[in-house]
Structure formats: C-alpha cells, structure tokens
Motif scaffolding. Structure first.
Motif, PDB file in Angstrom:
ATOM      1  N   THR A   1       0.845  -1.195   0.000  1.00  0.00           N
ATOM      2  CA  THR A   1       0.000   0.000   0.000  1.00  0.00           C
ATOM      3  C   THR A   1       0.876   1.239   0.000  1.00  0.00           C
ATOM      4  OG1 THR A   1      -1.797  -1.080   1.210  1.00  0.00           O
ATOM      5  CG2 THR A   1      -1.736   1.304   1.294  1.00  0.00           C
TER       6      THR A   1
ATOM      7  N   GLU B   1       6.014  -2.263  -7.610  1.00  0.00           N
ATOM      8  CA  GLU B   1       5.934  -3.496  -6.835  1.00  0.00           C
ATOM      9  C   GLU B   1       7.058  -3.629  -5.815  1.00  0.00           C
ATOM     10  OE1 GLU B   1       5.266  -8.262  -7.791  1.00  0.00           O
ATOM     11  OE2 GLU B   1       5.905  -6.885  -9.379  1.00  0.00           O
TER      12      GLU B   1
ATOM     13  N   ASP C   1      -3.234  -0.033   5.318  1.00  0.00           N
ATOM     14  CA  ASP C   1      -3.630   1.261   4.774  1.00  0.00           C
ATOM     15  C   ASP C   1      -3.322   2.389   5.751  1.00  0.00           C
ATOM     16  OD1 ASP C   1      -4.488  -0.022   2.528  1.00  0.00           O
ATOM     17  OD2 ASP C   1      -6.628   0.314   2.860  1.00  0.00           O
TER      18      ASP C   1
ATOM     19  N   TRP D   1      -7.780   3.555  -3.571  1.00  0.00           N
ATOM     20  CA  TRP D   1      -7.798   3.251  -4.992  1.00  0.00           C
ATOM     21  C   TRP D   1      -7.017   1.980  -5.270  1.00  0.00           C
ATOM     22  CZ3 TRP D   1     -10.322   6.923  -8.136  1.00  0.00           C
ATOM     23  CH2 TRP D   1     -10.649   8.122  -7.491  1.00  0.00           C
ATOM     24  N   GLU D   2      -7.418   1.267  -6.300  1.00  0.00           N
ATOM     25  CA  GLU D   2      -6.653   0.112  -6.739  1.00  0.00           C
ATOM     26  C   GLU D   2      -5.506   0.582  -7.645  1.00  0.00           C
ATOM     27  OE1 GLU D   2      -7.063  -2.855  -5.350  1.00  0.00           O
ATOM     28  OE2 GLU D   2      -8.572  -1.763  -4.192  1.00  0.00           O
ATOM     29  N   PHE D   3      -4.521  -0.275  -7.812  1.00  0.00           N
ATOM     30  CA  PHE D   3      -3.293   0.095  -8.508  1.00  0.00           C
ATOM     31  C   PHE D   3      -3.560   0.626  -9.913  1.00  0.00           C
ATOM     32  CE2 PHE D   3       0.906  -1.055 -10.479  1.00  0.00           C
ATOM     33  CZ  PHE D   3       1.677  -0.217  -9.688  1.00  0.00           C
ATOM     34  N   GLU D   4      -4.492   0.025 -10.600  1.00  0.00           N
ATOM     35  CA  GLU D   4      -4.792   0.429 -11.974  1.00  0.00           C
ATOM     36  C   GLU D   4      -5.375   1.843 -12.053  1.00  0.00           C
ATOM     37  OE1 GLU D   4      -5.679  -2.373 -10.534  1.00  0.00           O
ATOM     38  OE2 GLU D   4      -4.286  -3.759 -11.537  1.00  0.00           O
ATOM     39  N   ASP D   5      -5.865   2.363 -10.945  1.00  0.00           N
ATOM     40  CA  ASP D   5      -6.492   3.690 -10.932  1.00  0.00           C
ATOM     41  C   ASP D   5      -5.601   4.757 -10.302  1.00  0.00           C
ATOM     42  OD1 ASP D   5      -8.898   2.813 -12.117  1.00  0.00           O
ATOM     43  OD2 ASP D   5      -9.598   2.053 -10.188  1.00  0.00           O
TER      44      ASP D   5
ATOM     45  N   VAL E   1      -3.403   4.121  -2.230  1.00  0.00           N
ATOM     46  CA  VAL E   1      -3.439   3.247  -3.397  1.00  0.00           C
ATOM     47  C   VAL E   1      -2.950   1.866  -3.011  1.00  0.00           C
ATOM     48  CG1 VAL E   1      -2.591   2.832  -5.737  1.00  0.00           C
ATOM     49  CG2 VAL E   1      -3.031   5.176  -4.983  1.00  0.00           C
ATOM     50  N   HIS E   2      -3.739   0.836  -3.300  1.00  0.00           N
ATOM     51  CA  HIS E   2      -3.313  -0.542  -3.109  1.00  0.00           C
ATOM     52  C   HIS E   2      -2.393  -0.950  -4.256  1.00  0.00           C
ATOM     53  CE1 HIS E   2      -7.079  -1.542  -0.513  1.00  0.00           C
ATOM     54  NE2 HIS E   2      -6.144  -0.934   0.183  1.00  0.00           N
TER      55      HIS E   2
ATOM     56  N   GLU F   1      -1.545  -7.362  -3.211  1.00  0.00           N
ATOM     57  CA  GLU F   1      -2.239  -8.058  -2.133  1.00  0.00           C
ATOM     58  C   GLU F   1      -1.258  -8.595  -1.128  1.00  0.00           C
ATOM     59  OE1 GLU F   1      -4.840 -11.040  -3.592  1.00  0.00           O
ATOM     60  OE2 GLU F   1      -6.017  -9.675  -4.828  1.00  0.00           O
TER      61      GLU F   1
END
Length: 352
Positions: free
Chosen positions: A50, A127, A146, A324-328, A347-348, A351
C-alpha cells in the motif's frame, strides 16, 4: 534471497515528464526495471502493498532542478508505504565470495511501514523498492496496512511541527490553520495527545470532522474572518501551525494572537513564494513580529515509531479520504491535486 534471485522486473507506474502534470504522463508497465542488486548495508528490499500519496509526490518532481538532475527517468512517484520485507543486506549474497557483514533488525516476510528519503527513480507506485532501515518500523499490532502507510510524510511532519514546541499535558494552546487536510488531521490529534487546547480552521463541510478529531474550537473560514476572530481573542496562543499560507495576512498579524517568544510554524502553502515572502519581509516593513519557522519534513525513525504508537493506542485516528486500486493510480493523483481530499489518499499496490 541471493543476488541472482533479486527481482529484475516489476509492475510499476512510470513517468518521463511532469508536463502538464505528473499523473497525465503515468503509464503502467508490467515489466519495468526493478531496483538494482546487490543491497548495500542498512538497505532493505520491500514488496510494496500500500502507498499513501502526498502533494510532494507531484510537486517535488515538477521542480526543474529535481526533474532534470536528481531523478533518473523513467521513474515511479511516491514516498510513503506499507509492505513486506523481501530481503536485507545480510540475507543477500553481495558477491560470489562474501556476504554483507551487517546485521539487520528486519527479517524477510515481516510487515513494515515507512518512507523514502526523497523522490527517487524507484518510488512507491511500484511493486518493489529499496528503503533504508532508519526509515522503517514494524507495523504495530492491530494497525492496518492502509493506516500504517499514511504515517511517513504527513504523520511525521505533523509531529515535527508540534511536539518539539510543547511540554506534554501543560494545557498550552495551539492554532492549526487547515485542520482537515492530510497533515492537519494528524496535527489536531497529536496536539490533543500532548494535552494541548486546539483551535483549527476548515470549510463548513469539515467542521464536524475536526470536532470529532478533538479540536476545541473550529473556525469556518467560509463564513468567518479567520484573522479577525483570532485577534479578538488576544495573545492566547503558544504555537501556530499553518498548512496553507492563507489568509495572506495571517503571519503579519500573528503578534495580535500569538504570545511573545512563540513560534509561527509554516508547514505548507498553496504558493511556494509564501515561505520567502514571510521569511524575508521584516517586521518594521509590515512583516510578522514573531519567530517564523518553515517546517520541512525530515525522515526520523523515532518520530515514525511514535506516531505509529499513537495510532495503535487509538490516540490518533487515521482518516482515509479514498482508497484506490493500482490500476487507478492516476485518478488517485487527480483527487489529491483537487485539494478536496478530506484525509489521506491511498493506493493498493499488491495483495498481502
């Protein structure tokens, strides 16, 4: 983990320019170059889970000297994170014939939180990253990933702008300008944890939030003249922390509400020239008549740990504006830049 198994590629958001904005130039790569091996003494390889975004993540890379000379491109933005230890210098073979002589206090698989020193080529929107042990701490039991990820810049800056100026539990009074932002939310609660009486400002929609965080008095800047309200109270404040640099006359008039010998701490400003103007304009020419101290965030492990402990004990509550997820990730930056975020933007990355 040996040098031969150190990751060579990773997923990452990369930018090569910040014009017109950093987020407009972010591109997601699935095989970006990973931080290089081998690890040096005191370095830790982290798998990022995160990241929490800060205005510095887009403001600093946009500075000409930083963009051209200090950050190699392509680069990933971001400073604050929570993640998992992958390797340390003493668990990585640094050459074919010898191992690092350092002894790390961290172990592979351990969950940690922390920050990077400065914007770098290998930031937190990726990553993997390499951090210094001095900028890491194990995540306290019961604290979520988070929440831990938000401590780095905002939590430590709030601590550094308040804690050194007070003797705990003396009932001193502090005025915090802009209490509903990422740093202000920490500042209110840290001041209360130290036993201070807190006055803060915010817009109408955030008044209740600031009260819930512990503010004793909330000035709604959309309906009240902040400087007039403060001056009417007289010289009652022991400390001022300004996060936005507005109203423009706040520092020049602070002698009317800030006690003699006390400090006006400038943490942030909507315009960078605010720092220079307030710092250089003398009092006899209309400038402020109290000590003016710009506060620039500095990584400090003891501060990182202390704020983490306050979160663990419930004395500081982390407020998340959005997750937010990583793609966003570009959308997360857009929300942050809008200056309408109430709390931290997270942002995540991966996992757990």
């Amino acid at each position: 983990m040996t040098a031969t198994t150190h990751p060579t590629t990773m997923k990452a958001w990369l930018y090569t320019t910040t014009s017109p904005t950093l987020e407009a130039n972010l591109t997601l790569h699935s095989t970006a170059r990973a931080p290089p091996a081998p690890l040096k003494p005191s370095q830790v390889l982290i798998r990022v889970l995160t990241t929490a975004l800060n205005p510095a993540d887009y403001k600093v890379p946009a500075m000409p000297i930083v963009s051209t000379a200090l950050i190699r491109k392509p680069a990933s933005p971001g400073l604050d994170f929570a993640g998992e230890v992958v390797a340390t210098a003493d668990t990585t073979t640094t050459s074919s014939s010898s191992s690092s002589s350092s002894s790390s206090s961290f172990t592979p698989g351990q969950l940690v939180y922390g920050t990077l020193d400065l914007p770098t080529q290998f930031g937190t929107l990726a990553e993997f990253l390499i951090a210094r042990e001095e900028n890491l701490s194990p995540i306290p039991e019961g604290v979520s990933l988070d929440h831990a990820a938000t401590v780095g810049v905002a939590g430590m800056t709030a601590w550094q702008s308040i804690a050194p100026f007070f003797t705990p539990d003396q009932g001193e009074r502090v005025f915090i300008n802009a209490g509903s932002g990422g740093c202000g939310i920490f500042a209110i609660q840290i001041a209360k944890a130290l036993g201070c009486m807190v006055t803060t400002t915010c817009s109408t929609k955030n008044v209740q939030l600031c009260r819930e965080l512990g503010a004793d008095e909330v000035i709604d800047y959309t309906t009240e003249d902040v400087v007039a309200v403060l001056k009417a109270q007289g010289q009652v404040y022991d400390h001022v922390v300004d996060h936005i640099g507005l109203p423009a006359e706040l520092y020049n008039e602070c002698h009317a509400f800030l006690k003699p010998g006390k400090t006006f701490a400038q943490v942030g400003a909507t315009r960078f020239p605010t720092f220079a103007t307030r710092l250089l304009r003398p009092g006899f020419l209309g400038g402020g008549k109290r000590r003016y101290l710009p506060i620039f965030w500095k990584p400090n492990k003891s501060d990182l740990v202390r704020v983490g402990e306050l979160i663990q004990t419930g004395k500081v509550k982390v407020v998340l504006d959005s997750v937010w997820e990583f793609e966003d990730a570009p959308k997360a930056f857009e929300k942050l830049r809008s200056e309408r975020a109430r709390g931290k933007v997270v942002v995540h990355v991966a996992e757990a």
